[in-house]
Design a protein around this motif. Sequence first.
Motif, PDB file in Angstrom:
ATOM      1  N   GLU A 339       0.934  -1.190  -0.097  1.00  0.00           N
ATOM      2  CA  GLU A 339      -0.172  -0.064  -0.088  1.00  0.00           C
ATOM      3  C   GLU A 339       0.904   1.303   0.028  1.00  0.00           C
ATOM      4  N   SER A 343       0.332   4.016  -2.746  1.00  0.00           N
ATOM      5  CA  SER A 343      -0.043   5.387  -2.399  1.00  0.00           C
ATOM      6  C   SER A 343       1.073   6.384  -2.946  1.00  0.00           C
ATOM      7  N   ARG A 487      -2.043   4.723  10.513  1.00  0.00           N
ATOM      8  CA  ARG A 487      -2.855   5.895   9.749  1.00  0.00           C
ATOM      9  C   ARG A 487      -2.965   7.170  10.251  1.00  0.00           C
ATOM     10  N   HIS A 491      -1.702  10.492   8.522  1.00  0.00           N
ATOM     11  CA  HIS A 491      -2.571  11.556   8.471  1.00  0.00           C
ATOM     12  C   HIS A 491      -1.941  13.089   9.104  1.00  0.00           C
ATOM     13  N   GLY A 506     -11.886  13.498   0.717  1.00  0.00           N
ATOM     14  CA  GLY A 506     -12.132  12.299   1.615  1.00  0.00           C
ATOM     15  C   GLY A 506     -13.271  12.513   2.848  1.00  0.00           C
ATOM     16  N   LYS A 509     -10.843  12.452   8.685  1.00  0.00           N
ATOM     17  CA  LYS A 509     -10.092  11.473   9.391  1.00  0.00           C
ATOM     18  C   LYS A 509     -10.148  11.553  10.955  1.00  0.00           C
ATOM     19  N   GLN A 713     -12.720  -0.126  -3.159  1.00  0.00           N
ATOM     20  CA  GLN A 713     -11.578  -0.712  -3.670  1.00  0.00           C
ATOM     21  C   GLN A 713     -11.268  -2.275  -3.236  1.00  0.00           C
ATOM     22  N   THR A 784     -11.182   0.940   5.817  1.00  0.00           N
ATOM     23  CA  THR A 784     -10.867   0.993   4.440  1.00  0.00           C
ATOM     24  C   THR A 784     -12.152   1.222   3.519  1.00  0.00           C
ATOM     25  N   ASP A 787     -11.719   4.451   1.319  1.00  0.00           N
ATOM     26  CA  ASP A 787     -10.515   4.879   0.970  1.00  0.00           C
ATOM     27  C   ASP A 787     -10.419   5.363  -0.719  1.00  0.00           C
ATOM     28  N   ASP A 788     -11.592   4.887  -1.108  1.00  0.00           N
ATOM     29  CA  ASP A 788     -11.638   5.255  -2.635  1.00  0.00           C
ATOM     30  C   ASP A 788     -12.105   6.838  -2.721  1.00  0.00           C
ATOM     31  N   ASP A 790     -10.500   9.323  -0.886  1.00  0.00           N
ATOM     32  CA  ASP A 790      -9.262  10.162  -0.389  1.00  0.00           C
ATOM     33  C   ASP A 790      -8.943  11.116  -1.276  1.00  0.00           C
TER      34      ASP A 790
END
Length: 800
Positions: A339, A343, A487, A491, A506, A509, A713, A784, A787-788, A790
């Motif tokens: 990942e 990323s 995470r 972030h 997104g 968070k 995702q 997760t 996550d698409d 973000d």
Amino acid sequence: MLLRSCWKSRHKNSPGPAPCCWIRPGLAALLWLCVTQLACGTGAVGETKNVVQKDAEFDVTYNDTVTSENQTIYAFNHTVSRNKGVHVSVDVLSQGLESPILFVVRQKQAVLSFQVPLILRGLYQRKYPYNHVGRTLCQPPTRAASETQYFFVDVSTLSSQGTNYQLRVSRVESFTLQTDKKFTFTASPSQPQYFKYVFPDGVDTVIVKVNSDMNFPCSVMSIQDIQCPVYDLDNNVAFIGMYQTMTKKGAITVQRKDFPSNSFYVVVVVKTEDEACGGPLRFYPLRPDELIDAGNRTKILDVMVSPAIDSKVYVMGMLFCLGIFFSFYLLTFLVACMENKRSVIAKKNAQTEILNLVGRSRQESLSSVEEDDYDTLDDINSDKNIVRTKKFLCVSDLARKDKRVLSKKYQIYFWNIATIAVFYALPVIQLVITYQTVVNVTGNQDICYYNFLCAHPLGALSAFNNILSNLGYVMLGLLFLLIVLKRDIVHNRALVRNDLNALECGIPKHFGLFYAMGTALMMEGLLSACYHVCPNYTNFQFDTSFMYMIAGLCMLKLYQKRHPDINASAYTAYACLAAVIFFSVLGVVFGKGNTVFWIVFSVIHILATLLLSTQLYYMGRWRFGKITTLGSCAGWCTSSTQTCIRQCSGPMYIDRMVLLVMGNIVNWSLAAYGLIERPNDFASYLLAIAICNLLLYFAFYIIMKLRSGERIQCLALVCILFTAVVWGFALYFFFQGLSTWQKTPAESREHNRDCILLSFFDDHDIWHFLSSIAMFGSFLVLLTMDDDLDTVQRDKIYVF
């Protein structure tokens, strides 16, 4: 003088020595004096019994009569063998006895006495007479393989009328049990049975299994040390050793270290009544001294002693458990590496697109603003009404508060649950240690509802395997915390460098709820392990309390994703969860068959559903106004009527309405089911309500996400499919029901089964493995699934 007269009377018709008058030193002499006086006996003052001693033989039935004026002594020449026992059987043929017959069996190191009719007492001191009595003589330890000894059976009574009886003494050829060989026998309340077992070389632990095809009569199996006397009657079988009630199945694991003689007795006693095993309560006697006919209470059983697992199996079980969950750590590390590479590439491409689309950067507020400052200003309240009542909302509309304020708000979830965990767990641990100590000291194995056919002890713990299998909750909960921490760090670093994706794109968070979920999963493992130290009716709530927490936190997290500004505070959420646990305790204690409780709970359930539905539909922008005058009342009625007319044309928020209608149907149905069926396991019923609501909301979220043009995702999709499959298998093993505290301990043992995994873990252990993995997977799905988004601006992400 008394002993001398006894000696003379005994030798009047017998030239040999009279062992009945031996004098022994210390306490033995005092006991022997009492027995001698009882055996010699006197009627009126100065009256002497006529004592007759007979040489007797085994397997011969002696028919004789006894009165207060005569006494008979049967002398047996017996070769004591380690592998054989002696059984004494007595029948009294006369009816309506004023005085019973006393039988005294005198051995080299033991004295056994019993009366016939034998009076056994049941619940509420009800009396049951038995005219046929059979007793097995205890076998004193001998150094030699065989030894010749005399033993005597004295028969006497104080009844002046002649009483007929039959006496038969026989050898028990199968007195010593053989390993892995089943032996069938018959027992009754007045004819208990017990057998000897000697640990073979190389075997340190065995499991004793007693089975029957008959539910009733209720029985007790006991494991006792080789000593005299043997406690083999209903009223004394619980005095020493380990014991448990049984209907069809009974099993006790026995360790060599607990028996210095490397041997023990397996005692089986049939009880006079069946209430202890869940049978019906018999009628009360009309008079306190009334004797009750017990009927035919003969039971056919079989016993088998098998070697239990050795230390190698313990090691394999522990390595298997650790290996499974450490593999998740390894897998997570590999996925994280992949990942990170993906990323880095995606971030470079997205940064360019965002710079072209977004020409501004929202700066963080430097003031230490509190959340309450937003909620008390009039212009903010007006702004809330304008924004939240729009027909179509975006995440940017509900992510207007300072993110540092919200982060502080959601971090309270973690600190509160950590505090709750400490104060909850400490008394629980102390209590279950006390339970285990009581079981070990008293030997009462009816206290704890184990799967006795697969309960492997270790040290003071009776079922170590059930405790070990909870390790997955702790290890995977810790792993989830590490994933969330990673995470969170990534972030925060993005925020520090003013990364536009972190600032503008997104789902906002906030990791406080995730930290709380991971902590709750770890606590579920700890408290489930505590519960399985001694699972029973009084501590089942330990196993479910943090399940309620987990379900509640998951629903809050789902709601928070699209409603970060208006999610419930930690104090409100935990107060509601505390109310749920409070009702759980009330349901366990008072819910069984209590109509008033179920009516009250169902009403509260339905009202809470309606109140929450209103809160969710209007996003908190509704409240009951104060009606102080007739005019204001009329105005309120007019306004309400107009609102109803507008709503009749169709709901403004169709998607929310569909969810809430379905939610009300589900919850009203569950409330009706509880009111009609009144399930005994109220804690599980309450947990089912929470899980049904969570699944309904999760399904709604996924459907709306896809309907809004969003995608899932690959990683999230794999987590969803994997978790669904694991949950399916987990529930299969959960519903196997190896034990249940809703019934009596004896009835619970009817569901016991052998180990099915590595000869160490049973079905419920596999439930622990799979459910911990499934919960971990569910948490990953929540982490997760968005996550698409973000790289999608928040004013393009829909609220649902």
